[in-house]
Design a protein around this motif. Structure first.
Motif, PDB file in Angstrom:
ATOM      1  N   ASP A 105       0.802  -1.219   0.000  1.00  0.00           N
ATOM      2  CA  ASP A 105       0.000   0.000   0.000  1.00  0.00           C
ATOM      3  C   ASP A 105       0.843   1.281   0.000  1.00  0.00           C
ATOM      4  O   ASP A 105       0.621   2.166  -0.828  1.00  0.00           O
ATOM      5  CB  ASP A 105      -0.956  -0.012   1.193  1.00  0.00           C
ATOM      6  CG  ASP A 105      -1.812   1.239   1.248  1.00  0.00           C
ATOM      7  OD1 ASP A 105      -2.489   1.538   0.260  1.00  0.00           O
ATOM      8  OD2 ASP A 105      -1.787   1.915   2.295  1.00  0.00           O
ATOM      9  N   PRO A 106       1.841   1.418   0.881  1.00  0.00           N
ATOM     10  CA  PRO A 106       2.614   2.662   0.868  1.00  0.00           C
ATOM     11  C   PRO A 106       3.403   2.902  -0.412  1.00  0.00           C
ATOM     12  O   PRO A 106       3.578   4.056  -0.820  1.00  0.00           O
ATOM     13  CB  PRO A 106       3.557   2.519   2.086  1.00  0.00           C
ATOM     14  CG  PRO A 106       3.569   1.076   2.401  1.00  0.00           C
ATOM     15  CD  PRO A 106       2.226   0.562   2.026  1.00  0.00           C
ATOM     16  N   ILE A 107       3.872   1.843  -1.068  1.00  0.00           N
ATOM     17  CA  ILE A 107       4.596   2.014  -2.328  1.00  0.00           C
ATOM     18  C   ILE A 107       3.669   2.614  -3.392  1.00  0.00           C
ATOM     19  O   ILE A 107       4.013   3.583  -4.085  1.00  0.00           O
ATOM     20  CB  ILE A 107       5.154   0.661  -2.830  1.00  0.00           C
ATOM     21  CG1 ILE A 107       6.317   0.196  -1.946  1.00  0.00           C
ATOM     22  CG2 ILE A 107       5.606   0.771  -4.282  1.00  0.00           C
ATOM     23  CD1 ILE A 107       7.536   1.094  -2.015  1.00  0.00           C
ATOM     24  N   ALA A 108       2.489   2.035  -3.520  1.00  0.00           N
ATOM     25  CA  ALA A 108       1.523   2.552  -4.492  1.00  0.00           C
ATOM     26  C   ALA A 108       1.057   3.955  -4.099  1.00  0.00           C
ATOM     27  O   ALA A 108       0.813   4.798  -4.963  1.00  0.00           O
ATOM     28  CB  ALA A 108       0.330   1.607  -4.598  1.00  0.00           C
ATOM     29  N   ALA A 109       0.950   4.213  -2.805  1.00  0.00           N
ATOM     30  CA  ALA A 109       0.511   5.527  -2.330  1.00  0.00           C
ATOM     31  C   ALA A 109       1.500   6.621  -2.732  1.00  0.00           C
ATOM     32  O   ALA A 109       1.103   7.762  -3.013  1.00  0.00           O
ATOM     33  CB  ALA A 109       0.350   5.511  -0.810  1.00  0.00           C
ATOM     34  N   LEU A 110       2.788   6.301  -2.791  1.00  0.00           N
ATOM     35  CA  LEU A 110       3.783   7.275  -3.221  1.00  0.00           C
ATOM     36  C   LEU A 110       3.573   7.660  -4.687  1.00  0.00           C
ATOM     37  O   LEU A 110       3.774   8.817  -5.070  1.00  0.00           O
ATOM     38  CB  LEU A 110       5.198   6.716  -3.021  1.00  0.00           C
ATOM     39  CG  LEU A 110       5.681   6.618  -1.564  1.00  0.00           C
ATOM     40  CD1 LEU A 110       7.045   5.934  -1.508  1.00  0.00           C
ATOM     41  CD2 LEU A 110       5.771   8.008  -0.936  1.00  0.00           C
ATOM     42  N   VAL A 111       3.153   6.693  -5.494  1.00  0.00           N
ATOM     43  CA  VAL A 111       2.851   6.975  -6.898  1.00  0.00           C
ATOM     44  C   VAL A 111       1.638   7.902  -6.985  1.00  0.00           C
ATOM     45  O   VAL A 111       1.621   8.865  -7.770  1.00  0.00           O
ATOM     46  CB  VAL A 111       2.582   5.672  -7.671  1.00  0.00           C
ATOM     47  CG1 VAL A 111       2.196   5.979  -9.119  1.00  0.00           C
ATOM     48  CG2 VAL A 111       3.815   4.769  -7.629  1.00  0.00           C
ATOM     49  N   ILE A 112       0.629   7.623  -6.178  1.00  0.00           N
ATOM     50  CA  ILE A 112      -0.567   8.462  -6.154  1.00  0.00           C
ATOM     51  C   ILE A 112      -0.218   9.879  -5.709  1.00  0.00           C
ATOM     52  O   ILE A 112      -0.742  10.865  -6.241  1.00  0.00           O
ATOM     53  CB  ILE A 112      -1.626   7.857  -5.209  1.00  0.00           C
ATOM     54  CG1 ILE A 112      -2.072   6.487  -5.726  1.00  0.00           C
ATOM     55  CG2 ILE A 112      -2.821   8.794  -5.080  1.00  0.00           C
ATOM     56  CD1 ILE A 112      -2.689   6.518  -7.100  1.00  0.00           C
ATOM     57  N   ALA A 113       0.682  10.010  -4.747  1.00  0.00           N
ATOM     58  CA  ALA A 113       1.092  11.336  -4.279  1.00  0.00           C
ATOM     59  C   ALA A 113       1.742  12.128  -5.409  1.00  0.00           C
ATOM     60  O   ALA A 113       1.502  13.332  -5.562  1.00  0.00           O
ATOM     61  CB  ALA A 113       2.058  11.203  -3.104  1.00  0.00           C
ATOM     62  N   ALA A 114       2.557  11.441  -6.219  1.00  0.00           N
ATOM     63  CA  ALA A 114       3.202  12.103  -7.350  1.00  0.00           C
ATOM     64  C   ALA A 114       2.161  12.571  -8.370  1.00  0.00           C
ATOM     65  O   ALA A 114       2.263  13.677  -8.927  1.00  0.00           O
ATOM     66  CB  ALA A 114       4.195  11.154  -8.014  1.00  0.00           C
ATOM     67  N   ILE A 115       1.142  11.748  -8.601  1.00  0.00           N
ATOM     68  CA  ILE A 115       0.064  12.125  -9.525  1.00  0.00           C
ATOM     69  C   ILE A 115      -0.696  13.329  -8.983  1.00  0.00           C
ATOM     70  O   ILE A 115      -1.056  14.253  -9.722  1.00  0.00           O
ATOM     71  CB  ILE A 115      -0.901  10.942  -9.740  1.00  0.00           C
ATOM     72  CG1 ILE A 115      -0.169   9.789 -10.440  1.00  0.00           C
ATOM     73  CG2 ILE A 115      -2.116  11.368 -10.562  1.00  0.00           C
ATOM     74  CD1 ILE A 115      -1.003   8.526 -10.565  1.00  0.00           C
ATOM     75  N   ALA A 116      -0.929  13.342  -7.683  1.00  0.00           N
ATOM     76  CA  ALA A 116      -1.653  14.447  -7.058  1.00  0.00           C
ATOM     77  C   ALA A 116      -0.893  15.758  -7.215  1.00  0.00           C
ATOM     78  O   ALA A 116      -1.493  16.817  -7.441  1.00  0.00           O
ATOM     79  CB  ALA A 116      -1.903  14.153  -5.577  1.00  0.00           C
TER      80      ALA A 116
END
Length: 238
Positions: free
Chosen positions: A184-195
């Motif tokens: 979850d945290p690895i994918a969340a970092l990708v989402i943060a970059a998209i945000a």
């Protein structure tokens, strides 16, 4: 050679405005319920991912509320005047979300606590994954036709919730079944970059090009849609 691009007729503009109001109202209502369930379930399960998802829902409500404020004006000129302020609010929402998700992901990777299994969390994540894409697509279509950058930007906020729902669902399921707490945290970092990217685009007003009553521009520059290259309102534009 020039091409004349006409915006929506007054009647069509009113129809699209009412549609966006309804979609925004639906988004706010759903996200309020989503926030309550996610924050409660996250607190009970000590799940930072669920709490973060709940806070994202709160941010989405603020973004949708900003669009609702803009479109509460009945006069088209007033709505256009509120466009920049609304975009700024949406952009800040993206940046706050990116900051929280990024910090939360780093903390999770550092091993700050272990979340317990949460069935309510899995259910709300699955529901959001099914509902949010339709709300986002409908608002994006209406926003593009109307030429509203804020409506398109808010639809991207809703679409981001879809990505977060997928990330959350995968993380909760993997944690519950295989104990893979790092997914979850690895994918969340990708989402943060998209945000961050979406927030920057909203701040710069790249979500959409305004739809004036009539725009005359070289056809090779507008492609006949009245928009410059890079305008998200025109699906065919790069």
């Amino acid at each position: 050679m020039t091409a004349l691009s006409l915006g929506p007729s007054p009647a069509r503009r009113d129809t699209l405005t009412r549609r966006i109001r309804l979609l925004v109202a639906a988004t706010i209502t759903y996200n309020v319920v989503e926030a309550i369930v996610a924050l409660t379930a996250g607190t009970l399960a000590s799940s930072t991912a669920l709490v973060g998802f709940g806070l994202d829902s709160v941010i989405e409500v603020s973004s949708a509320a900003a669009v609702a404020w803009q479109f509460s004006a009945r006069d088209h000129a007033v709505r256009e005047a509120r466009e920049k302020t609304t975009l700024r609010i949406i952009a800040v929402s993206f940046f706050v979300l990116a900051a929280y998700v990024g910090v939360d992901a780093v903390r999770a990777l550092a091993g700050t606590g272990e979340a317990e299994r949460s069935v309510p969390g899995i259910v709300i994540a699955a529901m959001s994954l099914a509902v949010m894409p339709f709300l986002s697509a409908a608002q994006r279509r209406a926003g593009r036709e109307l030429g509203s950058a804020s409506a398109v930007a808010d639809s991207k906020q809703t679409l981001l919730c879809t990505y977060l729902s997928a990330v959350l669902l995968a993380g909760l399921v993997l944690n519950a079944t295989l104990g893979w707490s790092w997914a979850d945290p690895i994918a969340a970092l990708v989402i943060a970059a998209i945000a961050v990217k979406e927030g920057r685009d909203a701040w710069q007003g790249k979500g959409c090009c305004a739809a004036p009553a009539a725009t005359t521009a070289p056809a090779k520059e507008t492609g006949g849609c009245g928009c410059r290259p890079g305008c998200a309102c025109c699906p065919s534009r790069p």
